[in-house]
Scaffold this active site. Sequence first.
Site, PDB file in Angstrom:
ATOM      1  N   GLU A   1      24.177  40.261 -93.810  1.00  0.00           N
ATOM      2  CA  GLU A   1      23.478  39.352 -92.911  1.00  0.00           C
ATOM      3  C   GLU A   1      21.986  39.613 -92.993  1.00  0.00           C
ATOM      4  O   GLU A   1      21.544  40.733 -93.222  1.00  0.00           O
ATOM      5  CB  GLU A   1      23.947  39.581 -91.476  1.00  0.00           C
ATOM      6  CG  GLU A   1      25.406  39.262 -91.300  1.00  0.00           C
ATOM      7  CD  GLU A   1      25.928  39.717 -89.964  1.00  0.00           C
ATOM      8  OE1 GLU A   1      26.870  39.067 -89.492  1.00  0.00           O
ATOM      9  OE2 GLU A   1      25.417  40.685 -89.395  1.00  0.00           O
TER      10      GLU A   1
ATOM     11  N   CYS B   1      14.410  39.962 -91.242  1.00  0.00           N
ATOM     12  CA  CYS B   1      14.999  41.298 -91.246  1.00  0.00           C
ATOM     13  C   CYS B   1      16.050  41.336 -92.357  1.00  0.00           C
ATOM     14  O   CYS B   1      16.961  40.507 -92.366  1.00  0.00           O
ATOM     15  CB  CYS B   1      15.629  41.531 -89.870  1.00  0.00           C
ATOM     16  SG  CYS B   1      16.532  43.061 -89.745  1.00  0.00           S
TER      17      CYS B   1
ATOM     18  N   CYS C   1      26.465  51.676 -94.218  1.00  0.00           N
ATOM     19  CA  CYS C   1      25.437  52.719 -94.295  1.00  0.00           C
ATOM     20  C   CYS C   1      26.113  54.084 -94.252  1.00  0.00           C
ATOM     21  O   CYS C   1      27.095  54.276 -93.535  1.00  0.00           O
ATOM     22  CB  CYS C   1      24.454  52.590 -93.130  1.00  0.00           C
ATOM     23  SG  CYS C   1      23.118  53.806 -93.186  1.00  0.00           S
TER      24      CYS C   1
ATOM     25  N   CYS D   1      24.981  57.054 -87.958  1.00  0.00           N
ATOM     26  CA  CYS D   1      24.444  57.093 -86.588  1.00  0.00           C
ATOM     27  C   CYS D   1      25.509  56.527 -85.641  1.00  0.00           C
ATOM     28  O   CYS D   1      26.089  55.476 -85.916  1.00  0.00           O
ATOM     29  CB  CYS D   1      23.152  56.293 -86.491  1.00  0.00           C
ATOM     30  SG  CYS D   1      21.904  56.856 -87.660  1.00  0.00           S
TER      31      CYS D   1
ATOM     32  N   CYS E   1      25.428  52.769 -84.116  1.00  0.00           N
ATOM     33  CA  CYS E   1      25.116  51.662 -85.030  1.00  0.00           C
ATOM     34  C   CYS E   1      26.371  51.169 -85.750  1.00  0.00           C
ATOM     35  O   CYS E   1      27.126  51.974 -86.315  1.00  0.00           O
ATOM     36  CB  CYS E   1      24.081  52.153 -86.040  1.00  0.00           C
ATOM     37  SG  CYS E   1      23.764  50.985 -87.372  1.00  0.00           S
TER      38      CYS E   1
ATOM     39  N   CYS F   1      19.537  44.402 -83.361  1.00  0.00           N
ATOM     40  CA  CYS F   1      19.609  45.653 -84.128  1.00  0.00           C
ATOM     41  C   CYS F   1      20.962  46.320 -83.975  1.00  0.00           C
ATOM     42  O   CYS F   1      21.498  46.418 -82.884  1.00  0.00           O
ATOM     43  CB  CYS F   1      18.606  46.668 -83.592  1.00  0.00           C
ATOM     44  SG  CYS F   1      16.937  46.172 -83.769  1.00  0.00           S
TER      45      CYS F   1
HETATM   46  N1  SAH Z   1      18.623  52.428 -91.528  1.00  0.00           N
HETATM   47  C1  SAH Z   1      17.329  52.131 -91.082  1.00  0.00           C
HETATM   48  C2  SAH Z   1      17.070  50.641 -90.910  1.00  0.00           C
HETATM   49  C3  SAH Z   1      18.160  49.813 -90.313  1.00  0.00           C
HETATM   50  S1  SAH Z   1      18.558  50.064 -88.635  1.00  0.00           S
HETATM   51  C4  SAH Z   1      16.994  52.868 -89.814  1.00  0.00           C
HETATM   52  O1  SAH Z   1      17.890  53.443 -89.213  1.00  0.00           O
HETATM   53  O2  SAH Z   1      15.824  52.909 -89.450  1.00  0.00           O
HETATM   54  C5  SAH Z   1      17.204  49.261 -87.761  1.00  0.00           C
HETATM   55  C6  SAH Z   1      16.969  49.815 -86.371  1.00  0.00           C
HETATM   56  O3  SAH Z   1      18.017  49.442 -85.461  1.00  0.00           O
HETATM   57  C7  SAH Z   1      16.922  51.337 -86.331  1.00  0.00           C
HETATM   58  O4  SAH Z   1      15.861  51.779 -85.530  1.00  0.00           O
HETATM   59  C8  SAH Z   1      18.229  51.657 -85.681  1.00  0.00           C
HETATM   60  O5  SAH Z   1      18.241  52.930 -85.117  1.00  0.00           O
HETATM   61  C9  SAH Z   1      18.381  50.550 -84.696  1.00  0.00           C
HETATM   62  N2  SAH Z   1      19.735  50.398 -84.190  1.00  0.00           N
HETATM   63  C10 SAH Z   1      20.883  50.616 -84.837  1.00  0.00           C
HETATM   64  N3  SAH Z   1      21.940  50.367 -84.035  1.00  0.00           N
HETATM   65  C11 SAH Z   1      21.440  49.962 -82.858  1.00  0.00           C
HETATM   66  C12 SAH Z   1      22.022  49.539 -81.634  1.00  0.00           C
HETATM   67  N4  SAH Z   1      23.335  49.484 -81.459  1.00  0.00           N
HETATM   68  N5  SAH Z   1      21.195  49.188 -80.636  1.00  0.00           N
HETATM   69  C13 SAH Z   1      19.847  49.232 -80.794  1.00  0.00           C
HETATM   70  N6  SAH Z   1      19.248  49.613 -81.916  1.00  0.00           N
HETATM   71  C14 SAH Z   1      20.027  49.989 -82.945  1.00  0.00           C
HETATM   72 FE1  SF4 Z   2      22.216  53.580 -91.071  1.00  0.00          FE
HETATM   73 FE2  SF4 Z   2      22.453  52.372 -88.737  1.00  0.00          FE
HETATM   74 FE3  SF4 Z   2      21.614  54.901 -88.860  1.00  0.00          FE
HETATM   75 FE4  SF4 Z   2      20.016  52.912 -89.738  1.00  0.00          FE
HETATM   76  S1  SF4 Z   2      20.716  53.243 -87.642  1.00  0.00           S
HETATM   77  S2  SF4 Z   2      20.463  54.876 -90.736  1.00  0.00           S
HETATM   78  S3  SF4 Z   2      21.560  51.503 -90.559  1.00  0.00           S
HETATM   79  S4  SF4 Z   2      23.639  54.167 -89.470  1.00  0.00           S
END
Ligand code: SAH
Ligand code: SF4
Length: 404
Positions: free
Chosen positions: A97, A146, A153, A157, A160, A377
Amino acid sequence: MAKAPLSDAIHPVARTPDEWSAALAGLGERPFRALEVFRWIHRRAELDPERMTTLPKSLRAALFEGATSVGQLETSHRAADDTRKLLVTLRDGAPIETVLIPRVSGPGSAAATASEEDADASAADDEDDDEPEATTAAARVRVTQCISTQVGCAMGCVFCASGVAGLKRHLGPEEIVGQVLLAKQALDPGEELRNVVYMGMGEPLHNYEATRRSLELLTHPEGIGLSKRRVTVSTSGLVPEIARLGADFEGQIGLAISLHAADDEQRSALMPINRKYPLAELVRGLAAYPLPRRRRITIEYTLVAGHNDAPSEAKKLVRLLSGLRVKINLIPMNPISASSLGPPAWERVLSFQEVLTSSGYSCFVRRRRGDDVSAACGQLALLGAKPKVRTFTRSSSPGKAERG
Ligand code: SAH
Ligand code: SF4
């Protein structure tokens, strides 16, 4: 002697003009064609060689011979705020996406003021904008896109959806740039692609080579020609690759760091990558990033209720970041079905922000865009981790700190 095949290891959509020269020389084509082909693909976002009408028919037929698709635009979901989530199916059927976030600006546009203050998905936002505004009577719609760099990934995290899904595969540079080319074809009249943020699915610096090449292509003056400072790479903190990015682009590419905690114990619990690159090492890496004058690193801090949202955590953050040129985006966590974690109460968000702003940091609460199409996000993963319907609706940037 037999002519060299046009398709080589580098996908046609991922070739620079020089690489096109080399590829076309094998076909006996004249050098000026290289730039012409590059412009068709990148500047005009044309992915069908048959429509490249200035090229001879024989060349058109040979251009993409044997090359894989960069992806197929399937559907576009439009949210009430005009944010659009585009679904792209990759050559192997994997779905990714990409999100288009319009922002109205221009004389007389009420939305301009409101949205310029919210520092939403556009980490490459306007306080760093020293370009003169074009003087036009009509309001223009600037769009931030975006984009994703991986299917899923590997970083894991816990908040996420992409992390929960795990890594399925890296995207090629042509698939990363392909999202922008497909989206350019889908822009509304009057819209202009202005910023690109690497904040979709995946960890861009874990797919460094493809990310580097995609940055080179997106900012190539003969192609899409995005300004480097309007392109932001967001990372969970891969320290060696942050240094490579800084060196490869002399610090011109915008950098956003997903910090999410100010002590190692808390950060490792939320983001396993912290065990490999703990905070002290990450902060050293940020201090060494060759940041141009007047630019700042964006710190992203997803607020997770009961985990990292206490005012005491904000104070730790103040201490951790002291000495770094940063602006801070607070993101109340968007719920995902794979986790029971969620956002704090709004008052808690405000208290957290207050600690940071009263210490002199520019700190915004990121306005949630495209919620009704699950484009926020962390929700970008169609991998069995379907997002929940949100319950948290407040938005904006209360208590805006001074910029600059
Ligand atoms: N992997 C990279 C870029 C993609 S994630 C990174 O982690 O920076 C883009 C942003 O969305 C990151 O700051 C991530 O921590 C945030 N993010 C991921 N899951 C989220 C969620 N459930 N709610 C709010 N922000 C989230
Ligand atoms: Fe990967 Fe999501 Fe962590 Fe970004 S926030 S590094 S996309 S697991």
